[in-house]
Write a protein that holds these residues in place. Sequence first.
Motif, PDB file in Angstrom:
ATOM      1  N   GLN A   1       0.818  -1.218   0.000  1.00  0.00           N
ATOM      2  CA  GLN A   1       0.000   0.000   0.000  1.00  0.00           C
ATOM      3  C   GLN A   1       0.852   1.269   0.000  1.00  0.00           C
ATOM      4  OE1 GLN A   1      -2.801  -0.390   3.256  1.00  0.00           O
ATOM      5  NE2 GLN A   1      -3.991  -1.933   2.166  1.00  0.00           N
ATOM      6  N   GLY A   2       1.898   1.258  -0.835  1.00  0.00           N
ATOM      7  CA  GLY A   2       2.715   2.451  -1.025  1.00  0.00           C
ATOM      8  C   GLY A   2       3.764   2.709   0.028  1.00  0.00           C
ATOM      9  N   ARG A   3       3.870   1.828   1.017  1.00  0.00           N
ATOM     10  CA  ARG A   3       4.837   2.015   2.095  1.00  0.00           C
ATOM     11  C   ARG A   3       5.885   0.907   2.085  1.00  0.00           C
ATOM     12  NH1 ARG A   3       3.293   5.562   6.143  1.00  0.00           N
ATOM     13  NH2 ARG A   3       1.114   6.265   6.095  1.00  0.00           N
ATOM     14  N   ILE A   4       7.080   1.255   2.565  1.00  0.00           N
ATOM     15  CA  ILE A   4       8.082   0.230   2.844  1.00  0.00           C
ATOM     16  C   ILE A   4       7.790  -0.294   4.235  1.00  0.00           C
ATOM     17  CG2 ILE A   4      10.530  -0.279   3.123  1.00  0.00           C
ATOM     18  CD1 ILE A   4      11.122   1.981   1.142  1.00  0.00           C
ATOM     19  N   VAL A   5       7.215  -1.479   4.302  1.00  0.00           N
ATOM     20  CA  VAL A   5       6.738  -2.048   5.560  1.00  0.00           C
ATOM     21  C   VAL A   5       7.873  -2.685   6.345  1.00  0.00           C
ATOM     22  CG1 VAL A   5       5.159  -3.746   6.581  1.00  0.00           C
ATOM     23  CG2 VAL A   5       4.452  -2.419   4.574  1.00  0.00           C
ATOM     24  N   GLU A   6       8.822  -3.280   5.617  1.00  0.00           N
ATOM     25  CA  GLU A   6       9.896  -4.005   6.297  1.00  0.00           C
ATOM     26  C   GLU A   6      11.160  -3.958   5.456  1.00  0.00           C
ATOM     27  OE1 GLU A   6      10.585  -8.406   8.357  1.00  0.00           O
ATOM     28  OE2 GLU A   6       8.557  -7.660   7.937  1.00  0.00           O
TER      29      GLU A   6
END
Length: 252
Positions: A218-223
């Motif tokens: 969703q457009g984010r760097i989660v990890e």
Amino acid sequence: MPNSVDPVISAEKVGKHYGHFRVLQDCSFEVKNSEVVVICGPSGSGKSTLIKCLNGLEGFDEGRIVVDGVSVGDPQVNLTKLRSRVGMVFQQFELFPHLTVEGNVMLAQRRVLGRSTAEARERARMLLDRVGLLEHSAKYPKMLSGGQQQRVAIARGLAMDPKVMLFDEPTSALDPEMIGEVLDVMVNLAKAGMTMVCVTHEMGFARHVGSKVLFMDQGRIVETGAPESFFKNTQSERAQRFLKNILHPMGI
């Protein structure tokens, strides 16, 4: 001028939106010299948009991207010069159908770098030999398989003597039998010390060749993590579900 210890790529809080839809949100990461950074995640997570922002193929609305000491978002930046230092390989091969394989690899060398025909041809033939296609140099793209065309595209990018190579799902348009030949070229580039950013679903490549894995959703760097920790000790629930869905059916 960039310092030798500076990251080749630095992205700080990069954001992009279309109206109210947030394509990228607060994306920050660095790529050091000779690193192979793999960006993975579900379809529609913003991976391709993010990698295209790195050389100005996509604009961004927030944050800062610096590549080899050049601020990509600066209105005064010479994007043609920047892209000569940042090679890119796309999902589709983007070869000129009316030019031979050798001609495709020579064209930008002559027009952008100003090399003579002889210089461009010598460099093209050396790189075609490197990707195992020298014997096909006089053929036209339509005469090659998809895997061969993608290897030509890689040779074309390398012909500009780039500081970094970007790969946007380079195997996604290939038949399964052709994926290995393209990955072999990418593995050899990594072994030779080429700095690379790769958007890919090829988790074997990410695990065994990557220096760092970025997981997006969703457009984010989660990890973010080293491959060993990402695959063995994934922290986010979303990344765990992604790996379960993509690895277990493959028996990895």
